[in-house]
Design a protein around this motif. Structure first.
Motif, PDB file in Angstrom:
ATOM      1  N   SER A  85       0.850  -1.197   0.000  1.00  0.00           N
ATOM      2  CA  SER A  85       0.000   0.000   0.000  1.00  0.00           C
ATOM      3  C   SER A  85       0.882   1.241   0.000  1.00  0.00           C
ATOM      4  CB  SER A  85      -0.934  -0.009   1.217  1.00  0.00           C
ATOM      5  OG  SER A  85      -0.167  -0.072   2.410  1.00  0.00           O
ATOM      6  N   ASP A  86       0.267   2.401   0.082  1.00  0.00           N
ATOM      7  CA  ASP A  86       1.000   3.671   0.034  1.00  0.00           C
ATOM      8  C   ASP A  86       1.891   3.721  -1.196  1.00  0.00           C
ATOM      9  OD1 ASP A  86      -0.163   4.407   2.489  1.00  0.00           O
ATOM     10  OD2 ASP A  86       1.457   3.428   3.602  1.00  0.00           O
ATOM     11  N   LEU A  87       1.305   3.347  -2.321  1.00  0.00           N
ATOM     12  CA  LEU A  87       2.048   3.290  -3.570  1.00  0.00           C
ATOM     13  C   LEU A  87       2.492   4.681  -4.023  1.00  0.00           C
ATOM     14  CD1 LEU A  87      -0.296   0.786  -5.408  1.00  0.00           C
ATOM     15  CD2 LEU A  87       1.840   0.285  -4.218  1.00  0.00           C
ATOM     16  N   PRO A  88       3.667   4.780  -4.633  1.00  0.00           N
ATOM     17  CA  PRO A  88       4.162   6.080  -5.091  1.00  0.00           C
ATOM     18  C   PRO A  88       3.615   6.470  -6.459  1.00  0.00           C
ATOM     19  CG  PRO A  88       5.812   4.411  -5.482  1.00  0.00           C
ATOM     20  CD  PRO A  88       4.665   3.729  -4.776  1.00  0.00           C
ATOM     21  N   TYR A  89       2.468   5.924  -6.822  1.00  0.00           N
ATOM     22  CA  TYR A  89       1.860   6.181  -8.128  1.00  0.00           C
ATOM     23  C   TYR A  89       0.416   6.617  -7.925  1.00  0.00           C
ATOM     24  CZ  TYR A  89       5.570   2.825  -8.958  1.00  0.00           C
ATOM     25  OH  TYR A  89       6.764   2.173  -8.944  1.00  0.00           O
ATOM     26  N   PRO A  90      -0.084   7.403  -8.840  1.00  0.00           N
ATOM     27  CA  PRO A  90      -1.512   7.724  -8.781  1.00  0.00           C
ATOM     28  C   PRO A  90      -2.336   6.454  -9.027  1.00  0.00           C
ATOM     29  CG  PRO A  90      -0.389   9.020 -10.492  1.00  0.00           C
ATOM     30  CD  PRO A  90       0.602   8.059  -9.933  1.00  0.00           C
ATOM     31  N   ASP A  91      -3.484   6.342  -8.391  1.00  0.00           N
ATOM     32  CA  ASP A  91      -4.330   5.147  -8.532  1.00  0.00           C
ATOM     33  C   ASP A  91      -4.680   4.829  -9.980  1.00  0.00           C
ATOM     34  OD1 ASP A  91      -4.400   4.450  -5.909  1.00  0.00           O
ATOM     35  OD2 ASP A  91      -6.485   5.013  -5.555  1.00  0.00           O
ATOM     36  N   LYS A 123      -5.592  -4.514  -6.440  1.00  0.00           N
ATOM     37  CA  LYS A 123      -6.888  -4.563  -5.768  1.00  0.00           C
ATOM     38  C   LYS A 123      -7.529  -3.186  -5.851  1.00  0.00           C
ATOM     39  CE  LYS A 123      -7.176  -8.714  -4.118  1.00  0.00           C
ATOM     40  NZ  LYS A 123      -8.244  -9.591  -4.520  1.00  0.00           N
ATOM     41  N   ARG A 124      -8.780  -3.165  -6.164  1.00  0.00           N
ATOM     42  CA  ARG A 124      -9.509  -1.928  -6.452  1.00  0.00           C
ATOM     43  C   ARG A 124     -10.119  -1.275  -5.220  1.00  0.00           C
ATOM     44  NH1 ARG A 124      -7.131  -1.198 -10.995  1.00  0.00           N
ATOM     45  NH2 ARG A 124      -7.507  -2.810 -12.521  1.00  0.00           N
ATOM     46  N   GLY A 125      -9.329  -1.068  -4.185  1.00  0.00           N
ATOM     47  CA  GLY A 125      -9.807  -0.346  -3.014  1.00  0.00           C
ATOM     48  C   GLY A 125      -9.608   1.142  -3.204  1.00  0.00           C
ATOM     49  N   LYS A 126      -9.906   1.899  -2.185  1.00  0.00           N
ATOM     50  CA  LYS A 126      -9.641   3.337  -2.183  1.00  0.00           C
ATOM     51  C   LYS A 126      -8.739   3.630  -1.005  1.00  0.00           C
ATOM     52  CE  LYS A 126     -11.873   5.412  -5.511  1.00  0.00           C
ATOM     53  NZ  LYS A 126     -11.256   6.192  -6.490  1.00  0.00           N
ATOM     54  N   PRO A 127      -7.479   3.841  -1.183  1.00  0.00           N
ATOM     55  CA  PRO A 127      -6.741   3.796  -2.444  1.00  0.00           C
ATOM     56  C   PRO A 127      -6.477   2.352  -2.865  1.00  0.00           C
ATOM     57  CG  PRO A 127      -5.232   4.278  -0.655  1.00  0.00           C
ATOM     58  CD  PRO A 127      -6.608   4.204  -0.056  1.00  0.00           C
ATOM     59  N   LYS A 128      -6.056   2.195  -4.106  1.00  0.00           N
ATOM     60  CA  LYS A 128      -5.731   0.866  -4.607  1.00  0.00           C
ATOM     61  C   LYS A 128      -4.506   0.327  -3.861  1.00  0.00           C
ATOM     62  CE  LYS A 128      -7.474   1.647  -9.223  1.00  0.00           C
ATOM     63  NZ  LYS A 128      -7.148   1.834 -10.637  1.00  0.00           N
ATOM     64  N   TYR A 129      -4.422  -0.988  -3.813  1.00  0.00           N
ATOM     65  CA  TYR A 129      -3.247  -1.629  -3.240  1.00  0.00           C
ATOM     66  C   TYR A 129      -2.930  -2.873  -4.070  1.00  0.00           C
ATOM     67  CZ  TYR A 129      -6.481  -4.922  -0.998  1.00  0.00           C
ATOM     68  OH  TYR A 129      -7.449  -5.863  -0.765  1.00  0.00           O
TER      69      TYR A 129
END
Length: 145
Positions: A85-91, A123-129
């Motif tokens: 999680s906490d990806l360095p990319y926009p969703d 995975k399509r959560g908010k935010p994605k992970y």
């Protein structure tokens, strides 16, 4: 020719912009349809140069590399399930994460001593992970020295 303010430093273009530019655009251009395979093997090569001794060190490496926050979610006799999680990319613009998958495969292969593979799904959560599924085969031992 782009305007002079098209790529200014904003929340959309943070310190990882150059890395993302190389990863998303350049590698895809050079390797075309093989970029996933190349990134996977590159991740394995990185893992050989940057060995971790524990899950804690692995998590710290992911943070230091700015790949995101890695968490072990499930452990079974021949598999791990990680979440990133906490990806360095926009969703809406997550690149191929085969580099990270290859890195995980090699680290776990060394720890367990068996041939290991990793796949992932967004995975399509908010935010994605990202969910990484790491599987090792106890019928295929390997020797890493």
């Amino acid at each position: 020719m782009s305007s002079s303010n098209e790529y200014t430093h904003t929340s959309e273009y943070d310190d990882s912009f150059g890395y993302q530019l190389i990863r998303r655009d350049l590698l895809n251009e050079i390797f075309d349809d093989d970029d996933g395979m190349v990134l996977y093997w590159a991740g394995k090569a990185l893992a050989r140069k940057h060995r971790t001794q524990s899950l804690e060190e692995l998590v710290q490496f992911f943070q230091a590399a700015r790949w995101g926050s890695l968490h072990l979610k499930k452990e079974k006799p021949t598999e791990y399930r990680f979440e990133l999680s906490d990806l360095p990319y926009p969703d809406d613009n997550i690149p191929s994460l085969y580099l990270e998958a290859g890195f995980l495969a090699e680290q776990v292969e060394v720890w367990k001593g068996y041939t290991t593979e990793t796949n992932y799904v967004v995975k399509r959560g908010k935010p994605k992970y990202i969910q990484f599924h790491v599987i090792w085969n106890r019928k295929e031992p390997v020797d890493h020295e």
